[in-house]
Design a protein around this motif. Structure first.
Motif, PDB file in Angstrom:
ATOM      1  N   LYS A   2       6.703  -3.881   6.182  1.00  0.00           N
ATOM      2  CA  LYS A   2       6.127  -4.096   7.500  1.00  0.00           C
ATOM      3  C   LYS A   2       5.082  -3.038   7.812  1.00  0.00           C
ATOM      4  CE  LYS A   2       8.822  -3.399  10.979  1.00  0.00           C
ATOM      5  NZ  LYS A   2       9.929  -3.586  11.969  1.00  0.00           N
ATOM      6  N   GLU A   3       5.338  -1.796   7.364  1.00  0.00           N
ATOM      7  CA  GLU A   3       4.383  -0.710   7.608  1.00  0.00           C
ATOM      8  C   GLU A   3       3.083  -0.957   6.855  1.00  0.00           C
ATOM      9  OE1 GLU A   3       7.483  -0.343   6.781  1.00  0.00           O
ATOM     10  OE2 GLU A   3       8.459   0.810   8.379  1.00  0.00           O
ATOM     11  N   LEU A   4       3.172  -1.479   5.624  1.00  0.00           N
ATOM     12  CA  LEU A   4       1.974  -1.748   4.831  1.00  0.00           C
ATOM     13  C   LEU A   4       1.127  -2.834   5.495  1.00  0.00           C
ATOM     14  CD1 LEU A   4       3.473  -1.769   1.213  1.00  0.00           C
ATOM     15  CD2 LEU A   4       2.357   0.119   2.404  1.00  0.00           C
ATOM     16  N   ILE A   5       1.781  -3.886   5.956  1.00  0.00           N
ATOM     17  CA  ILE A   5       1.057  -4.976   6.621  1.00  0.00           C
ATOM     18  C   ILE A   5       0.407  -4.483   7.907  1.00  0.00           C
ATOM     19  CG2 ILE A   5       1.315  -7.229   7.736  1.00  0.00           C
ATOM     20  CD1 ILE A   5       3.586  -7.817   5.765  1.00  0.00           C
ATOM     21  N   SER A   6       1.114  -3.612   8.617  1.00  0.00           N
ATOM     22  CA  SER A   6       0.579  -3.080   9.870  1.00  0.00           C
ATOM     23  C   SER A   6      -0.712  -2.306   9.630  1.00  0.00           C
ATOM     24  CB  SER A   6       1.627  -2.182  10.533  1.00  0.00           C
ATOM     25  OG  SER A   6       1.106  -1.588  11.707  1.00  0.00           O
ATOM     26  N   VAL A   7      -0.756  -1.513   8.571  1.00  0.00           N
ATOM     27  CA  VAL A   7      -1.963  -0.737   8.270  1.00  0.00           C
ATOM     28  C   VAL A   7      -3.131  -1.668   7.948  1.00  0.00           C
ATOM     29  CG1 VAL A   7      -3.001   0.916   6.672  1.00  0.00           C
ATOM     30  CG2 VAL A   7      -0.670   1.263   7.473  1.00  0.00           C
ATOM     31  N   LEU A   8      -2.856  -2.763   7.244  1.00  0.00           N
ATOM     32  CA  LEU A   8      -3.921  -3.689   6.862  1.00  0.00           C
ATOM     33  C   LEU A   8      -4.479  -4.465   8.048  1.00  0.00           C
ATOM     34  CD1 LEU A   8      -2.611  -5.095   3.460  1.00  0.00           C
ATOM     35  CD2 LEU A   8      -4.547  -3.553   3.842  1.00  0.00           C
ATOM     36  N   LYS A   9      -3.821  -4.398   9.198  1.00  0.00           N
ATOM     37  CA  LYS A   9      -4.364  -5.025  10.398  1.00  0.00           C
ATOM     38  C   LYS A   9      -5.546  -4.234  10.962  1.00  0.00           C
ATOM     39  CE  LYS A   9      -0.063  -7.316  11.800  1.00  0.00           C
ATOM     40  NZ  LYS A   9       1.010  -7.407  12.816  1.00  0.00           N
ATOM     41  N   ASN A  10      -5.666  -2.992  10.507  1.00  0.00           N
ATOM     42  CA  ASN A  10      -6.801  -2.158  10.899  1.00  0.00           C
ATOM     43  C   ASN A  10      -8.037  -2.657  10.142  1.00  0.00           C
ATOM     44  OD1 ASN A  10      -8.786  -0.026  10.730  1.00  0.00           O
ATOM     45  ND2 ASN A  10      -7.233   1.421  11.425  1.00  0.00           N
ATOM     46  N   ARG A  11      -9.003  -3.232  10.872  1.00  0.00           N
ATOM     47  CA  ARG A  11     -10.149  -3.888  10.232  1.00  0.00           C
ATOM     48  C   ARG A  11     -10.911  -2.966   9.293  1.00  0.00           C
ATOM     49  NH1 ARG A  11     -15.536  -4.002  10.892  1.00  0.00           N
ATOM     50  NH2 ARG A  11     -16.661  -5.928  10.331  1.00  0.00           N
ATOM     51  N   ASP A  12     -11.260  -1.772   9.743  1.00  0.00           N
ATOM     52  CA  ASP A  12     -12.059  -0.869   8.921  1.00  0.00           C
ATOM     53  C   ASP A  12     -11.304  -0.444   7.670  1.00  0.00           C
ATOM     54  OD1 ASP A  12     -14.223  -1.018  10.560  1.00  0.00           O
ATOM     55  OD2 ASP A  12     -13.930   0.930  11.522  1.00  0.00           O
ATOM     56  N   TRP A  17     -10.118  -0.883   1.819  1.00  0.00           N
ATOM     57  CA  TRP A  17      -9.099  -1.177   0.812  1.00  0.00           C
ATOM     58  C   TRP A  17      -9.474  -2.398  -0.025  1.00  0.00           C
ATOM     59  CZ3 TRP A  17      -5.456  -5.117  -0.117  1.00  0.00           C
ATOM     60  CH2 TRP A  17      -4.430  -4.774  -1.005  1.00  0.00           C
ATOM     61  N   SER A  18      -9.935  -3.460   0.626  1.00  0.00           N
ATOM     62  CA  SER A  18     -10.279  -4.694  -0.089  1.00  0.00           C
ATOM     63  C   SER A  18     -11.432  -4.476  -1.052  1.00  0.00           C
ATOM     64  CB  SER A  18     -10.641  -5.802   0.907  1.00  0.00           C
ATOM     65  OG  SER A  18      -9.568  -6.068   1.780  1.00  0.00           O
ATOM     66  N   GLY A  19     -12.457  -3.788  -0.584  1.00  0.00           N
ATOM     67  CA  GLY A  19     -13.591  -3.508  -1.462  1.00  0.00           C
ATOM     68  C   GLY A  19     -13.188  -2.661  -2.646  1.00  0.00           C
ATOM     69  N   SER A  20     -12.297  -1.694  -2.409  1.00  0.00           N
ATOM     70  CA  SER A  20     -11.818  -0.837  -3.496  1.00  0.00           C
ATOM     71  C   SER A  20     -11.025  -1.639  -4.518  1.00  0.00           C
ATOM     72  CB  SER A  20     -10.954   0.296  -2.937  1.00  0.00           C
ATOM     73  OG  SER A  20     -11.711   1.140  -2.091  1.00  0.00           O
ATOM     74  N   VAL A  21     -10.180  -2.571  -4.029  1.00  0.00           N
ATOM     75  CA  VAL A  21      -9.377  -3.394  -4.939  1.00  0.00           C
ATOM     76  C   VAL A  21     -10.271  -4.195  -5.876  1.00  0.00           C
ATOM     77  CG1 VAL A  21      -7.823  -5.381  -5.078  1.00  0.00           C
ATOM     78  CG2 VAL A  21      -7.351  -3.561  -3.457  1.00  0.00           C
ATOM     79  N   ALA A 140      -0.856   4.085   4.295  1.00  0.00           N
ATOM     80  CA  ALA A 140      -2.240   3.900   3.850  1.00  0.00           C
ATOM     81  C   ALA A 140      -2.453   4.504   2.474  1.00  0.00           C
ATOM     82  CB  ALA A 140      -3.203   4.534   4.852  1.00  0.00           C
ATOM     83  N   THR A 141      -1.851   5.654   2.224  1.00  0.00           N
ATOM     84  CA  THR A 141      -1.954   6.284   0.910  1.00  0.00           C
ATOM     85  C   THR A 141      -1.249   5.446  -0.142  1.00  0.00           C
ATOM     86  OG1 THR A 141      -1.991   8.465   1.965  1.00  0.00           O
ATOM     87  CG2 THR A 141      -1.544   8.408  -0.388  1.00  0.00           C
ATOM     88  N   ALA A 142      -0.097   4.873   0.227  1.00  0.00           N
ATOM     89  CA  ALA A 142       0.612   3.986  -0.695  1.00  0.00           C
ATOM     90  C   ALA A 142      -0.226   2.759  -1.026  1.00  0.00           C
ATOM     91  CB  ALA A 142       1.947   3.568  -0.093  1.00  0.00           C
ATOM     92  N   LEU A 143      -0.941   2.238  -0.041  1.00  0.00           N
ATOM     93  CA  LEU A 143      -1.794   1.071  -0.276  1.00  0.00           C
ATOM     94  C   LEU A 143      -2.938   1.396  -1.233  1.00  0.00           C
ATOM     95  CD1 LEU A 143      -1.977  -0.598   3.249  1.00  0.00           C
ATOM     96  CD2 LEU A 143      -1.255  -1.697   1.120  1.00  0.00           C
ATOM     97  N   GLU A 144      -3.447   2.619  -1.154  1.00  0.00           N
ATOM     98  CA  GLU A 144      -4.479   3.028  -2.113  1.00  0.00           C
ATOM     99  C   GLU A 144      -3.924   2.976  -3.526  1.00  0.00           C
ATOM    100  OE1 GLU A 144      -7.369   6.819  -3.294  1.00  0.00           O
ATOM    101  OE2 GLU A 144      -5.719   7.082  -1.882  1.00  0.00           O
ATOM    102  N   SER A 145      -2.683   3.450  -3.689  1.00  0.00           N
ATOM    103  CA  SER A 145      -2.060   3.404  -5.008  1.00  0.00           C
ATOM    104  C   SER A 145      -1.745   1.982  -5.431  1.00  0.00           C
ATOM    105  CB  SER A 145      -0.777   4.245  -5.000  1.00  0.00           C
ATOM    106  OG  SER A 145      -1.082   5.613  -4.829  1.00  0.00           O
ATOM    107  N   ILE A 146      -1.396   1.122  -4.465  1.00  0.00           N
ATOM    108  CA  ILE A 146      -1.180  -0.286  -4.786  1.00  0.00           C
ATOM    109  C   ILE A 146      -2.472  -0.899  -5.318  1.00  0.00           C
ATOM    110  CG2 ILE A 146      -0.782  -2.564  -3.754  1.00  0.00           C
ATOM    111  CD1 ILE A 146       1.287  -1.244  -1.925  1.00  0.00           C
TER     112      ILE A 146
END
Length: 422
Positions: A2-12, A17-21, A140-146
């Motif tokens: 839930k925390e990961l999804i919440s961070v991705l709601k932040n548009r910027d 993150w998407s561009g990096s992926v 957010a840091t975990a998402l970078e690693s994801i």
């Protein structure tokens, strides 16, 4: 989750993150294509040379570009880097289609990649604290690693399949487009992404100097030992980068498709570890966790001595699995300890050192494999990872980092309830 999804709601943050992926997936496919071209045109030694070219220039790049991180617009740096590398990567297939492609062309392309790789490596994490709230920093840091884990798994697999269906040059053309995707995402971010406040008015000597970074390291043993330990870990990664295509060709007698699958399976461990990192909360014994995870990774390499393919894959997966949660655990701690006005330089300095040991490992692996010294190489790799990890775990086994990580801070819900109470 839930925390990961919440961070991705932040548009910027979602755009960053998407561009990096997308770009990272392209990078994974590109390494498969370059490795395949190198080993088919040359041999294992050629892959080792290219791996060095792919990583060694990061030392020069970090030294020259590092100070710019705290002075120039981070938006400009990311866009300029993406556009330039897109052009360089696209030149390789153009030369290949003329029938003139040689090993040195691959080395040059890999060298440019290595020279500029420090830009996204250093800039992206420095933007995270500006785009998300402090309590979301871990997620957010975990998402970078994801992102790195997903790219590590999907990129090589996609690259291997595309090489089999089309050819290696086609893969490189696709990667050139992924750089353009990242540039477009950065342009769409609404946050300023400017240099840290006040740094643009400093003198060149003040804003370009490394002295504040060195002074920080003198008084912060946590930054020192995470850097040393991770640098040796990355030396092991450099060795394994050469070992994998060698195993596929010399031991398994397989082709590019198998290479992509092996890389994807091995890197799936990083993706699993990344998702775990987003679920597991920070602990007051954060450095103890970092040391134990790295120790497990080093010992996991012993599975590569196994004669079965599944043993080799298991060892690679263990190494990749622990790399992500230990990186996230250390990264959150670093970002909490590094002052904002020198964050760009400090992250560049650290990541330059960390990345510079990977080519050393690759340079060692090539000659040893050619000399038939696979077992001694594996022992060196295991020790390079596990020995410093054991020291870090022992050194910080009782030290608490609760205050620095905000573990003692009241939860936002409790603060709101307290404020609303009569």
């Amino acid at each position: 989750m839930k925390e990961l999804i919440s961070v991705l709601k932040n548009r910027d943050y979602r755009l960053l993150w998407s561009g990096s992926v997308v770009s990272l997936i392209g990078d994974g496919a590109t390494w498969t294509a370059l490795a395949w071209l190198a080993i088919t045109i040359g041999n294992a030694g050629s892959v080792a040379v290219m791996a060095v070219c792919y990583t060694m220039p990061i030392i020069l790049g970090g030294t020259v570009i590092g100070p710019l991180m705290d002075r120039l617009s981070r938006r400009f740096l990311l866009i300029a880097d993406s556009l330039f590398r897109a052009i360089v990567v696209a030149l390789v297939p153009i030369i290949a289609w003329t029938g003139e492609l040689q090993l040195w062309h691959l080395y040059v392309a890999a060298g440019v990649y290595g020279l500029l790789k420090i830009v996204p490596l250093a800039v992206v994490p420095t933007l995270v604290p500006e785009l998300v709230e402090k309590r979301a920093l871990h997620s957010a840091t975990a998402l970078e690693s994801i992102a790195y884990g997903a790219a590590g798994m999907a990129g090589p697999a996609i690259g291997g399949v595309l090489i089999a269906v089309f050819d290696a040059p086609t893969v490189l053309i696709i990667d050139a487009f992924t750089y353009l995707v990242l540039a477009a995402c950065i342009m769409a971010i609404k946050a300023p992404l400017a240099a840290p406040e006040g740094n643009t008015s400093m003198s060149l000597r003040q804003s370009f100097g490394w002295k504040p970074v060195f002074e920080l390291f003198k008084r912060d043993d946590v930054l020192v030992w995470t850097t040393v330990s991770f640098a040796l870990f990355n030396a092991t990664v450099g060795m394994i980068r050469v070992v994998i295509p060698w195993l596929v060709v010399e031991q398994l007698h397989a082709g590019a498709g198998t290479l992509g699958v092996v890389l994807a399976i091995a890197n799936s461990g990083a993706l699993i570890g990344a998702f775990l990192s987003g679920v597991v909360k920070p602990t007051d014994r954060q450095m103890l966790r970092v040391g134990l995870l790295q120790l497990i990774g080093g010992l996991g390499l012993l599975w590569l001595f196994g004669p079965q393919v599944w043993m080799i894959l298991l060892g690679l997966m263990i190494l990749e699995f622990v790399s992500t949660p230990m990186t996230v655990s250390a990264q959150v701690l670093r970002l909490a300890r590094i002052p904002a006005d020198i964050r760009g330089r400090t992250m560049t300095f650290m990541r330059t050192l960390l990345q510079s040991t990977s080519p050393a490992g690759s340079a060692l692996a090539g000659p040893m494999l050619l000399a038939g010294l696979f077992s001694p190489l594996l022992v060196i790799a295991a020790l390079s990872t596990s020995a410093p990890a054991a020291f870090v775990a022992w050194k910080y086994r009782r030290r608490s980092f609760a205050d620095e990580l905000g573990l003692n801070d009241p939860a936002p819900e409790k603060e709101e309830a307290k404020a609303a109470a009569p």
